[in-house]
Design an enzyme around this catalytic site. Sequence first.
Site, PDB file in Angstrom:
ATOM      1  N   TYR A   1       0.919  -1.231  -0.099  1.00 21.03           N
ATOM      2  CA  TYR A   1      -0.116  -0.055   0.115  1.00 21.03           C
ATOM      3  C   TYR A   1       0.874   1.108  -0.043  1.00 21.03           C
ATOM      4  O   TYR A   1       0.072   2.437  -0.422  1.00 21.03           O
ATOM      5  CB  TYR A   1      -0.993   0.019   1.154  1.00 21.03           C
ATOM      6  CG  TYR A   1      -1.995  -1.115   1.174  1.00 21.03           C
ATOM      7  CD1 TYR A   1      -1.817  -2.084   0.321  1.00 21.03           C
ATOM      8  CD2 TYR A   1      -3.007  -1.089   1.954  1.00 21.03           C
ATOM      9  CE1 TYR A   1      -2.987  -3.177   0.248  1.00 21.03           C
ATOM     10  CE2 TYR A   1      -4.114  -2.186   1.833  1.00 21.03           C
ATOM     11  CZ  TYR A   1      -3.884  -3.125   1.036  1.00 21.03           C
ATOM     12  OH  TYR A   1      -4.792  -4.111   1.095  1.00 21.03           O
TER      13      TYR A   1
ATOM     14  N   LYS B   1       3.504 -15.758   3.955  1.00 20.61           N
ATOM     15  CA  LYS B   1       3.343 -16.571   2.635  1.00 20.61           C
ATOM     16  C   LYS B   1       4.828 -16.625   2.281  1.00 20.61           C
ATOM     17  O   LYS B   1       5.458 -16.377   1.184  1.00 20.61           O
ATOM     18  CB  LYS B   1       3.159 -15.575   1.728  1.00 20.61           C
ATOM     19  CG  LYS B   1       2.355 -16.042   0.428  1.00 20.61           C
ATOM     20  CD  LYS B   1       1.386 -17.369   0.476  1.00 20.61           C
ATOM     21  CE  LYS B   1       1.259 -18.030  -0.849  1.00 20.61           C
ATOM     22  NZ  LYS B   1       0.268 -19.056  -0.765  1.00 20.61           N
TER      23      LYS B   1
ATOM     24  N   ASP C   1      -2.942 -18.096   3.217  1.00 21.03           N
ATOM     25  CA  ASP C   1      -4.368 -18.728   2.787  1.00 21.03           C
ATOM     26  C   ASP C   1      -4.818 -19.976   3.431  1.00 21.03           C
ATOM     27  O   ASP C   1      -5.902 -20.020   3.916  1.00 21.03           O
ATOM     28  CB  ASP C   1      -4.013 -19.342   1.325  1.00 21.03           C
ATOM     29  CG  ASP C   1      -2.602 -19.944   1.140  1.00 21.03           C
ATOM     30  OD1 ASP C   1      -1.903 -20.215   2.116  1.00 21.03           O
ATOM     31  OD2 ASP C   1      -2.177 -20.422   0.120  1.00 21.03           O
TER      32      ASP C   1
ATOM     33  N   ASP D   1      -5.504  -6.498   5.897  1.00 24.71           N
ATOM     34  CA  ASP D   1      -6.570  -5.857   5.459  1.00 24.71           C
ATOM     35  C   ASP D   1      -7.759  -6.773   5.000  1.00 24.71           C
ATOM     36  O   ASP D   1      -8.882  -6.761   5.332  1.00 24.71           O
ATOM     37  CB  ASP D   1      -6.208  -5.070   4.011  1.00 24.71           C
ATOM     38  CG  ASP D   1      -7.220  -4.101   3.583  1.00 24.71           C
ATOM     39  OD1 ASP D   1      -8.410  -3.938   4.380  1.00 24.71           O
ATOM     40  OD2 ASP D   1      -7.377  -3.933   2.449  1.00 24.71           O
TER      41      ASP D   1
ATOM     42  N   ASP E   1     -11.234  -8.299   7.300  1.00 24.42           N
ATOM     43  CA  ASP E   1     -12.520  -8.396   6.622  1.00 24.42           C
ATOM     44  C   ASP E   1     -13.431  -9.591   6.871  1.00 24.42           C
ATOM     45  O   ASP E   1     -14.590 -10.079   6.970  1.00 24.42           O
ATOM     46  CB  ASP E   1     -12.585  -8.082   5.209  1.00 24.42           C
ATOM     47  CG  ASP E   1     -12.885  -6.278   5.106  1.00 24.42           C
ATOM     48  OD1 ASP E   1     -12.483  -5.691   6.022  1.00 24.42           O
ATOM     49  OD2 ASP E   1     -13.540  -6.093   3.924  1.00 24.42           O
TER      50      ASP E   1
END
Length: 364
Positions: free
Chosen positions: A146, A196, A228, A252, A256
């Site tokens: 970001y 990851k 994941d 992020d 959610d």
Amino acid sequence: MKTFSIAVLEGDGIGPEITREAVKVLRAIEPIAGVSFDLRFAPFGGQAWFDHGTSFPAETMAICDASDAILKGPIGLGTEASRRIPVNEQPERAGLLPMRKRYNTYANFRPVYLPPELCHFSPLRKERIPNGIDIMMIRELVGGLYFGEKEEGRNEAGGRYVKETLEYTALQIRRILHTGFQEARKRKGLLHSVHKSNVLLSSVLWNEVVDEVAPEYPDVRVEHIIVDAAATALVLRPETFDVMVMENMFGDILSDLAGGILGSLGLMPSACVGTEKSYYEPSHGSAPDIAGRGTANPYSMIGSVALMLEKSFEMDDAARRVWDALRAVFAAGHVTADLAAPEERGKALGTAAFGDLVVAALKS
Ligand code: IPM
Ligand code: MN
């Protein structure tokens, strides 16, 4: 009497209506805790762009700079209105990310909490979450994709391309890991480090820094989990997690998802803690589709106030009372529209009614 100054940025969409309820709660806390809050309202977000030509006006910056903490509503406009703002001036890029950078709010706390008596809000079957859900997600907030350098252009074949950079320094990783370890120490002594490293070099570095930092916290057990797999485990076995720490984009997305297992993003407050100043905001967006109707759930905004009392003002007792009041309203059988089953939507509490009941519970 002690006075705390708070910059209040109502934001866009449902921002003003849920902020109104958060302000009611602050006003109710004043006599209870014997403090006073000096609230300084300032424009911020997409509407600020239309009114003042910028998402983060200089006056707002000055007010934030001079305040003890910042309470911020969600920002962002509907697709149509957003399109009228140049991409680089849109409030997420030109307001929110600069705010995070300016105050260096690197540690984002996103509590994912549903007590057992409110399990019916979750889409997960009750027998899967007999003890409710109780996770603290910690998201690095000022690094990674970001904030990386960007490039766009055309390649030799004339096709358009963009390039975005994911950059992390060991220092940035170390400080958010310390936040994670310290939080784990305060809770159950269990820390899930999300990565990851089978693909990303930034995660290889992340894991190396975990190995460096972990010996400082012999009382904390570290579990490594690939991002994941973490997404699946959050849905199938949320009780595995207590504190989770991760880089910006993973946080992020997973936060959610966490709102999803609670039943609504409306139950997701957050604290963005910086080296000098912190700001507080719901984890969700501005929901322009339901703005102005008085139906939005103000829980996340009021919960953000509780986090502010705790983390910026060291008012742990008052914060506890706000959390208890929030839960008492739901435990009494009330429901807000976002959490209501279709057949009970008619009796869902509106934004202001919910805020009034929280204030009543606070005073009782
Ligand atoms: C959040 C939001 C923001 C983010 C957006 C509005 C830029 O989704 O706080 O999670 O991506 O960080
Ligand atoms: Mn988000």
